[in-house]
Design a protein around this motif. Structure first.
Motif, PDB file in Angstrom:
ATOM      1  N   VAL A 144       0.809  -1.217   0.000  1.00 25.13           N
ATOM      2  CA  VAL A 144       0.000   0.000   0.000  1.00 25.13           C
ATOM      3  C   VAL A 144       0.844   1.269   0.000  1.00 25.13           C
ATOM      4  O   VAL A 144       0.295   2.376   0.113  1.00 25.13           O
ATOM      5  CB  VAL A 144      -0.945   0.024   1.225  1.00 25.13           C
ATOM      6  CG1 VAL A 144      -1.892  -1.161   1.195  1.00 25.13           C
ATOM      7  CG2 VAL A 144      -0.152   0.049   2.542  1.00 25.13           C
ATOM      8  N   ARG A 145       2.144   1.149  -0.120  1.00 21.35           N
ATOM      9  CA  ARG A 145       3.007   2.329   0.015  1.00 21.35           C
ATOM     10  C   ARG A 145       2.624   3.434  -0.961  1.00 21.35           C
ATOM     11  O   ARG A 145       2.706   4.624  -0.631  1.00 21.35           O
ATOM     12  CB  ARG A 145       4.468   1.932  -0.188  1.00 21.35           C
ATOM     13  CG  ARG A 145       5.033   1.089   0.940  1.00 21.35           C
ATOM     14  CD  ARG A 145       6.444   0.640   0.634  1.00 21.35           C
ATOM     15  NE  ARG A 145       7.388   1.732   0.695  1.00 21.35           N
ATOM     16  CZ  ARG A 145       8.027   2.122   1.797  1.00 21.35           C
ATOM     17  NH1 ARG A 145       7.790   1.503   2.938  1.00 21.35           N
ATOM     18  NH2 ARG A 145       8.897   3.105   1.768  1.00 21.35           N
ATOM     19  N   GLN A 146       2.202   3.050  -2.160  1.00 21.95           N
ATOM     20  CA  GLN A 146       1.872   4.041  -3.174  1.00 21.95           C
ATOM     21  C   GLN A 146       0.675   4.905  -2.768  1.00 21.95           C
ATOM     22  O   GLN A 146       0.431   5.957  -3.373  1.00 21.95           O
ATOM     23  CB  GLN A 146       1.575   3.351  -4.516  1.00 21.95           C
ATOM     24  CG  GLN A 146       0.282   2.555  -4.550  1.00 21.95           C
ATOM     25  CD  GLN A 146       0.398   1.170  -3.930  1.00 21.95           C
ATOM     26  OE1 GLN A 146       1.466   0.791  -3.459  1.00 21.95           O
ATOM     27  NE2 GLN A 146      -0.693   0.411  -3.942  1.00 21.95           N
ATOM     28  N   ASP A 147      -0.061   4.492  -1.758  1.00 17.24           N
ATOM     29  CA  ASP A 147      -1.226   5.258  -1.315  1.00 17.24           C
ATOM     30  C   ASP A 147      -0.844   6.411  -0.388  1.00 17.24           C
ATOM     31  O   ASP A 147      -1.723   7.204  -0.015  1.00 17.24           O
ATOM     32  CB  ASP A 147      -2.206   4.336  -0.573  1.00 17.24           C
ATOM     33  CG  ASP A 147      -2.754   3.233  -1.452  1.00 17.24           C
ATOM     34  OD1 ASP A 147      -2.723   3.395  -2.688  1.00 17.24           O
ATOM     35  OD2 ASP A 147      -3.204   2.201  -0.908  1.00 17.24           O
TER      36      ASP A 147
ATOM     37  N   LEU B  82       3.434  11.084   1.114  1.00 18.44           N
ATOM     38  CA  LEU B  82       4.429  11.715   1.975  1.00 18.44           C
ATOM     39  C   LEU B  82       5.644  10.819   2.192  1.00 18.44           C
ATOM     40  O   LEU B  82       6.746  11.309   2.445  1.00 18.44           O
ATOM     41  CB  LEU B  82       3.802  12.097   3.325  1.00 18.44           C
ATOM     42  CG  LEU B  82       4.614  13.033   4.222  1.00 18.44           C
ATOM     43  CD1 LEU B  82       3.700  13.922   5.044  1.00 18.44           C
ATOM     44  CD2 LEU B  82       5.549  12.271   5.154  1.00 18.44           C
ATOM     45  N   ILE B  83       5.457   9.502   2.077  1.00 22.54           N
ATOM     46  CA  ILE B  83       6.582   8.593   2.353  1.00 22.54           C
ATOM     47  C   ILE B  83       7.102   7.904   1.100  1.00 22.54           C
ATOM     48  O   ILE B  83       7.939   7.005   1.198  1.00 22.54           O
ATOM     49  CB  ILE B  83       6.189   7.524   3.390  1.00 22.54           C
ATOM     50  CG1 ILE B  83       5.040   6.650   2.871  1.00 22.54           C
ATOM     51  CG2 ILE B  83       5.832   8.164   4.712  1.00 22.54           C
ATOM     52  CD1 ILE B  83       4.803   5.417   3.715  1.00 22.54           C
ATOM     53  N   THR B  84       6.639   8.322  -0.090  1.00 18.39           N
ATOM     54  CA  THR B  84       7.065   7.623  -1.306  1.00 18.39           C
ATOM     55  C   THR B  84       7.835   8.507  -2.285  1.00 18.39           C
ATOM     56  O   THR B  84       8.282   8.017  -3.324  1.00 18.39           O
ATOM     57  CB  THR B  84       5.846   7.035  -2.044  1.00 18.39           C
ATOM     58  OG1 THR B  84       4.866   8.062  -2.257  1.00 18.39           O
ATOM     59  CG2 THR B  84       5.229   5.903  -1.244  1.00 18.39           C
TER      60      THR B  84
ATOM     61  N   THR C 243       1.618   9.286  15.334  1.00 15.77           N
ATOM     62  CA  THR C 243       0.643   9.695  14.328  1.00 15.77           C
ATOM     63  C   THR C 243       0.945   8.941  13.040  1.00 15.77           C
ATOM     64  O   THR C 243       2.085   8.948  12.572  1.00 15.77           O
ATOM     65  CB  THR C 243       0.704  11.206  14.043  1.00 15.77           C
ATOM     66  OG1 THR C 243       0.273  11.927  15.206  1.00 15.77           O
ATOM     67  CG2 THR C 243      -0.217  11.588  12.896  1.00 15.77           C
ATOM     68  N   SER C 244      -0.066   8.316  12.480  1.00 15.97           N
ATOM     69  CA  SER C 244       0.127   7.625  11.213  1.00 15.97           C
ATOM     70  C   SER C 244       0.029   8.611  10.054  1.00 15.97           C
ATOM     71  O   SER C 244      -0.514   9.714  10.199  1.00 15.97           O
ATOM     72  CB  SER C 244      -0.918   6.525  11.039  1.00 15.97           C
ATOM     73  OG  SER C 244      -2.192   7.088  10.767  1.00 15.97           O
ATOM     74  N   GLN C 245       0.541   8.202   8.918  1.00 20.39           N
ATOM     75  CA  GLN C 245       0.340   8.969   7.701  1.00 20.39           C
ATOM     76  C   GLN C 245      -1.070   8.719   7.161  1.00 20.39           C
ATOM     77  O   GLN C 245      -1.727   7.738   7.521  1.00 20.39           O
ATOM     78  CB  GLN C 245       1.383   8.584   6.655  1.00 20.39           C
ATOM     79  CG  GLN C 245       2.801   8.915   7.069  1.00 20.39           C
ATOM     80  CD  GLN C 245       2.986  10.396   7.364  1.00 20.39           C
ATOM     81  OE1 GLN C 245       2.435  11.253   6.673  1.00 20.39           O
ATOM     82  NE2 GLN C 245       3.752  10.695   8.406  1.00 20.39           N
TER      83      GLN C 245
ATOM     84  N   TYR D 225       3.767   0.657  10.587  1.00 15.61           N
ATOM     85  CA  TYR D 225       2.357   0.578  10.218  1.00 15.61           C
ATOM     86  C   TYR D 225       2.232  -0.108   8.858  1.00 15.61           C
ATOM     87  O   TYR D 225       3.218  -0.629   8.327  1.00 15.61           O
ATOM     88  CB  TYR D 225       1.717   1.961  10.242  1.00 15.61           C
ATOM     89  CG  TYR D 225       0.203   1.925  10.402  1.00 15.61           C
ATOM     90  CD1 TYR D 225      -0.430   0.876  11.072  1.00 15.61           C
ATOM     91  CD2 TYR D 225      -0.603   2.934   9.881  1.00 15.61           C
ATOM     92  CE1 TYR D 225      -1.802   0.836  11.220  1.00 15.61           C
ATOM     93  CE2 TYR D 225      -1.981   2.904  10.036  1.00 15.61           C
ATOM     94  CZ  TYR D 225      -2.569   1.847  10.701  1.00 15.61           C
ATOM     95  OH  TYR D 225      -3.941   1.798  10.844  1.00 15.61           O
ATOM     96  N   VAL D 226       1.050  -0.066   8.288  1.00 15.79           N
ATOM     97  CA  VAL D 226       0.752  -0.855   7.088  1.00 15.79           C
ATOM     98  C   VAL D 226       1.636  -0.495   5.904  1.00 15.79           C
ATOM     99  O   VAL D 226       1.854  -1.321   5.010  1.00 15.79           O
ATOM    100  CB  VAL D 226      -0.727  -0.699   6.680  1.00 15.79           C
ATOM    101  CG1 VAL D 226      -1.629  -1.329   7.720  1.00 15.79           C
ATOM    102  CG2 VAL D 226      -1.094   0.783   6.476  1.00 15.79           C
ATOM    103  N   TYR D 227       2.167   0.736   5.880  1.00 12.22           N
ATOM    104  CA  TYR D 227       2.963   1.180   4.728  1.00 12.22           C
ATOM    105  C   TYR D 227       4.444   0.886   4.883  1.00 12.22           C
ATOM    106  O   TYR D 227       5.225   1.147   3.979  1.00 12.22           O
ATOM    107  CB  TYR D 227       2.772   2.685   4.502  1.00 12.22           C
ATOM    108  CG  TYR D 227       2.622   3.491   5.771  1.00 12.22           C
ATOM    109  CD1 TYR D 227       3.683   3.679   6.652  1.00 12.22           C
ATOM    110  CD2 TYR D 227       1.389   4.059   6.098  1.00 12.22           C
ATOM    111  CE1 TYR D 227       3.530   4.394   7.810  1.00 12.22           C
ATOM    112  CE2 TYR D 227       1.225   4.791   7.266  1.00 12.22           C
ATOM    113  CZ  TYR D 227       2.293   4.957   8.116  1.00 12.22           C
ATOM    114  OH  TYR D 227       2.126   5.671   9.273  1.00 12.22           O
ATOM    115  N   ASN D 228       4.860   0.360   6.017  1.00 12.13           N
ATOM    116  CA  ASN D 228       6.261  -0.007   6.209  1.00 12.13           C
ATOM    117  C   ASN D 228       6.509  -1.433   5.727  1.00 12.13           C
ATOM    118  O   ASN D 228       5.574  -2.232   5.603  1.00 12.13           O
ATOM    119  CB  ASN D 228       6.658   0.104   7.684  1.00 12.13           C
ATOM    120  CG  ASN D 228       6.638   1.528   8.198  1.00 12.13           C
ATOM    121  OD1 ASN D 228       5.899   1.860   9.117  1.00 12.13           O
ATOM    122  ND2 ASN D 228       7.473   2.365   7.597  1.00 12.13           N
ATOM    123  N   ASP D 229       7.767  -1.734   5.454  1.00 11.18           N
ATOM    124  CA  ASP D 229       8.136  -3.084   5.049  1.00 11.18           C
ATOM    125  C   ASP D 229       9.519  -3.419   5.603  1.00 11.18           C
ATOM    126  O   ASP D 229      10.127  -2.614   6.326  1.00 11.18           O
ATOM    127  CB  ASP D 229       8.081  -3.251   3.531  1.00 11.18           C
ATOM    128  CG  ASP D 229       8.992  -2.281   2.781  1.00 11.18           C
ATOM    129  OD1 ASP D 229       9.975  -1.791   3.377  1.00 11.18           O
ATOM    130  OD2 ASP D 229       8.732  -2.007   1.602  1.00 11.18           O
TER     131      ASP D 229
END
Length: 439
Positions: A32-35, A38-40, A53-55, A412-416
């Motif tokens: 889900v990183r592409q969603d 701010l972090i991509t 705080t999550s993104q 969180y969900v966007y980390n790997d």
């Protein structure tokens, strides 16, 4: 004949294609990183501070912007279409949250400005049910938001109550349930304990706590759960948890700041006095007095956090769209274990919380021998890695652990696993630098 031969091969290929995403790496089940713009971007940090705080995904930001540009209006008050549409969206968000936590009714779901607001509301309104000599039980790992309101009740609430503190187990990684059982007495009127610790990463057994309450506490005792670090990361069923109240915040689960949740058993909420007074929370106002609205309006005085609540609802939509909370929890358990494994291998690092990675959420609070964690976090920031340093609003816990501060990496969900690897590599480089300078 050729078609007959190809059919089994095609079927096998389809099955393999469906399975490949599950074996292509730890990050594959969500991807889900592409969603999260701010972090991509190329200059984006490796963001490991989601416990604070999550993104927010583009979906939530766009939906909130769409509301503000096309539907913005006050709710519950206007007869015009904009107000009706805004009201529908606001109340739809409540329905989404009701389903998300499996509340028995939407009447028990109250929007607040956040978990801090929710806990203050409870402390203030429950004060009328307390008498001199009654007890409130907290744990040493509570967030300040689940400590200070109860201390204010004790100090300024007009009643002389005692706050008792439950310790951690022998390992120092989770709640000591045996100690809790010794603390609970027939004078215990409130038990308020975190579900998942924002520092230790442990998750408490709510049913065990509820059972201790039922066996030992006053019949009117209420059990409050701080769910700020559980609702974003796992399925939550407030009926199955056997608690009386549950609080959480939107901004830790892909939603906006400024809105949170208070869920309570309807009969208990009905018995409490309102917290704030003003518009919306009334039934009738005269010069002689006022009567109050039915739940949940009774606790939502004034113009509510409309766009934030709507955004909260869309954050729930987003989490459901990526597979739901069971899938989120499964993924984060694997990622959390990977984080714990890699961080444990760094010389001089001490991790706090359960030693069993299977009993942890996807965060690690840690210290480094001979180096202040603020220096660690500052140097990591220069390497574009964002972690937290400080007491994480858990000063009593740090005092209990005999350490002033820790650093914390939370996923969180966007980390790997690549984020974890980069973080650990930069941490090693930072430690090596301090060692080389003799600092």
């Amino acid at each position: 004949m050729r078609k007959l031969l190809l059919a089994p091969l095609l079927c096998s290929f389809m099955l393999l294609s469906a399975f490949l995403p599950l074996v292509g790496g730890l990050h594959a089940p969500l991807s889900v990183r592409q969603d999260f713009p701010l972090i991509t971007s190329p200059a984006s940090p490796i963001y490991l501070d989601s416990s604070a705080t999550s993104q927010k995904p583009t979906f939530v930001v766009d939906k909130m912007r769409e509301y503000e540009l096309t539907t913005n209006s006050n709710v519950h008050r206007g007869a015009h279409k904009l107000s009706r549409d805004a009201t529908d969206m606001y109340e739809a968000a409540r329905d989404k949250l009701t389903t998300f936590i499996n509340a028995p009714s939407r009447r028990g779901v109250v929007f607040t400005s956040g978990a801090t607001h929710s806990l203050n509301l409870l402390a203030k309104t429950l004060a009328t049910n307390l008498e001199d000599g009654d007890e409130i039980i907290l744990s040493v790992m509570e967030h300040h938001s689940n400590i200070v309101p109860w201390q204010m009740l004790r100090d300024f609430g007009g009643v002389s109550v005692k706050i008792k503190w439950c310790n951690l187990d022998e390992e120092g990684g989770s709640l000591d349930y045996e100690h809790l059982a010794t603390l609970v007495t027939p004078r215990t009127k409130v038990i308020s304990i975190v579900h998942t610790s924002n520092t230790l990463g442990c998750t408490t057994d709510t049913k065990k706590i509820a059972r201790i309450k039922a066996e030992r506490a006053h019949p009117d005792c209420v059990y409050v759960v701080d769910g700020c670090q559980s609702l974003p990361h796992m399925p939550v069923d407030v009926q199955d948890m056997e608690c009386d109240f549950y609080v959480a915040s939107s901004h830790k689960m892909c939603g906006p700041t400024g809105v949170g949740l208070l869920w309570g058993r309807e009969e208990l909420l009905d018995s409490l006095n309102p917290f704030f007074g003003g518009g919306e929370m009334i039934d009738e106002v005269t010069t002689e007095g006022s009567t109050y609205a039915a739940l949940p309006g009774k606790f939502e005085a004034g113009t509510p956090c409309i766009s934030q609540a709507i955004g909260f609802g869309f954050a729930i939509d987003y989490l459901n769209s990526i597979g739901g909370m069971a899938k989120v929890h499964e993924y984060e358990k694997k990622l959390g274990s990977y984080l714990h494994e890699k961080l444990s291998a760094v010389e001089g690092v001490k991790i706090y919380g359960p030693s069993d990675p299977g009993e942890r959420s996807a965060l690690c609070a840690f210290s480094v021998d001979g180096i202040h964690v603020s220096d660690i976090a500052s140097f990591l920031d220069m390497e574009n890695v964002a972690v937290r340093a400080g007491h994480h609003c858990t000063q009593p816990l740090h005092t209990y652990l005999e350490i002033s501060h820790t650093a914390r990496a939370s996923c969180y969900v966007y980390n790997d696993e690549n984020d974890v690897d980069e973080f650990v590599n930069k941490l090693r480089e930072t430690i090596d630098f301090f060692k080389s300078t003799g600092a």
